[in-house]
Design an enzyme around this catalytic site. Structure first.
Site, mmCIF file in Angstrom:
data_model
loop_
_atom_site.group_PDB
_atom_site.id
_atom_site.type_symbol
_atom_site.label_atom_id
_atom_site.label_comp_id
_atom_site.label_asym_id
_atom_site.label_seq_id
_atom_site.Cartn_x
_atom_site.Cartn_y
_atom_site.Cartn_z
ATOM 1 N N ASP A 76 74.379 -27.421 -24.876
ATOM 2 C CA ASP A 76 74.656 -27.027 -26.255
ATOM 3 C C ASP A 76 76.149 -27.082 -26.571
ATOM 4 O O ASP A 76 76.994 -26.990 -25.673
ATOM 5 C CB ASP A 76 74.196 -25.577 -26.485
ATOM 6 C CG ASP A 76 72.680 -25.425 -26.459
ATOM 7 O OD1 ASP A 76 71.989 -26.403 -26.149
ATOM 8 O OD2 ASP A 76 72.215 -24.310 -26.747
ATOM 9 N N ASP A 77 76.430 -27.182 -27.863
ATOM 10 C CA ASP A 77 77.759 -26.942 -28.458
ATOM 11 C C ASP A 77 78.720 -28.122 -28.387
ATOM 12 O O ASP A 77 79.790 -28.065 -28.976
ATOM 13 C CB ASP A 77 78.459 -25.710 -27.855
ATOM 14 C CG ASP A 77 77.701 -24.421 -28.108
ATOM 15 O OD1 ASP A 77 76.631 -24.480 -28.737
ATOM 16 O OD2 ASP A 77 78.169 -23.352 -27.676
ATOM 17 N N HIS A 127 72.063 -28.840 -33.292
ATOM 18 C CA HIS A 127 72.395 -27.439 -32.989
ATOM 19 C C HIS A 127 73.185 -26.839 -34.155
ATOM 20 O O HIS A 127 74.048 -26.003 -33.949
ATOM 21 C CB HIS A 127 73.185 -27.395 -31.680
ATOM 22 C CG HIS A 127 73.347 -26.021 -31.065
ATOM 23 N ND1 HIS A 127 72.320 -25.119 -30.946
ATOM 24 C CD2 HIS A 127 74.436 -25.418 -30.512
ATOM 25 C CE1 HIS A 127 72.775 -24.020 -30.353
ATOM 26 N NE2 HIS A 127 74.058 -24.166 -30.092
ATOM 27 N N HIS A 131 77.621 -24.009 -36.183
ATOM 28 C CA HIS A 131 77.211 -23.015 -35.186
ATOM 29 C C HIS A 131 77.073 -21.622 -35.810
ATOM 30 O O HIS A 131 77.504 -20.609 -35.264
ATOM 31 C CB HIS A 131 78.181 -22.980 -34.002
ATOM 32 C CG HIS A 131 77.537 -22.516 -32.731
ATOM 33 N ND1 HIS A 131 77.538 -21.210 -32.320
ATOM 34 C CD2 HIS A 131 76.831 -23.189 -31.785
ATOM 35 C CE1 HIS A 131 76.890 -21.111 -31.172
ATOM 36 N NE2 HIS A 131 76.450 -22.289 -30.826
ATOM 37 N N HIS A 218 76.221 -25.338 -21.300
ATOM 38 C CA HIS A 218 77.171 -25.746 -22.345
ATOM 39 C C HIS A 218 78.175 -26.738 -21.759
ATOM 40 O O HIS A 218 78.864 -26.404 -20.791
ATOM 41 C CB HIS A 218 77.888 -24.514 -22.905
ATOM 42 C CG HIS A 218 76.941 -23.529 -23.530
ATOM 43 N ND1 HIS A 218 76.208 -22.651 -22.765
ATOM 44 C CD2 HIS A 218 76.589 -23.318 -24.812
ATOM 45 C CE1 HIS A 218 75.431 -21.932 -23.573
ATOM 46 N NE2 HIS A 218 75.647 -22.310 -24.822
#
Ligand code: ZN
Length: 251
Positions: A76-77, A127, A131, A218
């Protein structure tokens, strides 16, 4: 099947989002002892092959399991300018495929890295753009977050994501109504954003891995990328396949 009994991890498909509603049912051997042949337990439990210690670490053996294991690593991210390419090299070295839940604003900063991810055969997924906590946004803002992200990922990679993971796992029925993508949560969380320690993170993943696990990590953190190398170095000795979420659970 583990050393204590059976663990059934069930996917509650009665919900519209098929991936985000897991039910874990544990049946310890003790609960079955009056109903089974005494030899049965020994016959069923097959310990992991020995010799599972990697250089510089004291990783635990994999839990016993029968047959092949399939794992979906998810990141993620990102994408991140330096750590994501490093991660891609490691995944390629071990012939592992993964799923990248990208933040739209990060794709805008690093479109070429997003393209490298897709070209390497990994799954690119959504995603959100900023955020944000989706549960605190208006309906219009939710749709904007999703659509802008899919658009910029499409522009950078040529691929339109079909999966969405809400930041912080924050989702409710109202948010779901505005999302046409499949919502994907996770089943193994080593909290790599908090523990910047490759040994600790890899140990958590290895000891919690089950067939069908979805692992959240991540690719912003160097320590997480290092953890992936430890995980792959160790687990690819066994009958473990690392695949994308859509490969594992169907499109
Ligand atoms: Zn996130």
């Amino acid at each position: 099947l583990n050393e204590k009994g059976f663990v059934f991890i069930l996917n509650n498909k009665s919900k519209s989002s098929v991936f985000d509603d897991w039910i874990e049912v544990k049946i310890p051997f003790a609960a079955l002892k009056d109903q089974t042949d005494p030899a049965w337990k020994d016959m069923l439990i097959k310990p992991a092959p020995s010799g599972g210690v990697i250089s510089g670490g004291d990783l635990p053996p994999l839990p016993p399991w029968n047959g092949p294991m399939r794992i979906a690593l998810t990141f993620d991210d990102g994408p991140h300018r330096t750590n994501t390419p490093m991660l891609l090299n490691i995944l390629e070295k071990y012939n592992a495929k993964a799923t990248f839940f990208m933040v739209g604003a990060q794709v805008a900063r690093n479109p070429n890295i997003a393209r490298m991810v897709a070209e390497a055969g990994h799954e690119v997924a959504n995603h959100s753009y900023t955020h944000a906590y989706m549960t605190s946004l208006s309906s219009y803002e939710i749709v904007q977050e999703i659509d802008r992200t899919n658009a910029i990922i499409q522009q950078a990679t040529g691929v339109t994501p079909t999966l969405f993971r809400p930041p912080y796992g924050a989702i409710n029925d109202r948010v779901r109504q505005h999302i046409s993508l499949k919502v994907v949560m996770w089943t193994v969380d080593p909290q790599d954003w908090k523990y910047r320690d490759a040994q600790r993170v890899s140990r958590h993943v290895i000891s919690h891995a089950r067939d069908g696990s979805i692992v959240v990590m991540h690719d912003l953190h160097r320590s997480s990328v290092e953890a992936v190398e430890l995980i792959l170095q160790y687990m690819t000795r066994y009958d473990v396949t690392f695949m994308t979420v859509s490969e594992m659970y169907g499109k």
